[in-house]
Design a protein around this motif. Sequence first.
Motif, PDB file in Angstrom:
ATOM      1  N   GLU A  57      73.120 -20.825 -18.595  1.00  8.94           N
ATOM      2  CA  GLU A  57      72.883 -21.352 -17.249  1.00  8.94           C
ATOM      3  C   GLU A  57      74.195 -21.684 -16.555  1.00  8.94           C
ATOM      4  O   GLU A  57      74.361 -21.421 -15.365  1.00  8.94           O
ATOM      5  N   ASN A  61      75.546 -20.026 -13.107  1.00  6.23           N
ATOM      6  CA  ASN A  61      75.947 -20.839 -11.958  1.00  6.23           C
ATOM      7  C   ASN A  61      77.361 -20.497 -11.510  1.00  6.23           C
ATOM      8  O   ASN A  61      77.641 -20.438 -10.317  1.00  6.23           O
ATOM      9  N   LYS A  64      77.207 -17.324  -9.550  1.00  5.35           N
ATOM     10  CA  LYS A  64      76.638 -17.537  -8.212  1.00  5.35           C
ATOM     11  C   LYS A  64      77.674 -18.131  -7.264  1.00  5.35           C
ATOM     12  O   LYS A  64      77.799 -17.711  -6.116  1.00  5.35           O
ATOM     13  N   LEU A 110      82.058 -26.900 -12.288  1.00  2.00           N
ATOM     14  CA  LEU A 110      81.239 -26.142 -13.226  1.00  2.00           C
ATOM     15  C   LEU A 110      82.072 -25.652 -14.412  1.00  2.00           C
ATOM     16  O   LEU A 110      81.628 -25.699 -15.558  1.00  2.00           O
TER      17      LEU A 110
END
Length: 127
Positions: A57, A61, A64, A110
């Motif tokens: 995940e 992310n 993205k 992130l």
Amino acid sequence: MNKKSPEKKRKVCMKSYMTESERDRIAALAEQCGLSVSEFMRRVVLGQEVNSKVDKEAFLNLLKVNADLGRLGGLLKLALTDGVNKIASHKEVRRILHQIEDRQEELRQLISTTERVVLKRDSERRR
């Protein structure tokens, strides 16, 4: 049909004694990987790779956010090459620049989070 051959059908059960906190930790790790406790333990004991859903995940992310940066950069390039006044006002260009900066900060966070998770997992594996 997805029937297992007789030699692949799992019939044998092994017991292991542990504390409740160890059991809870194993269950939590199995859940993070999207596996049953049985499948998680089998893979770990047999030395097979166990991938965390959290890692997957996090990397999705990151991809993205990276795509957002690419789109914003494309818009900015278009605005600069075609003349700011034709495509967008100076105010619009500043807004795009701020969006790019926001996405860069999001990407840094992130990456930092992903790094902490991976390093923590690796240090736990070494124990």
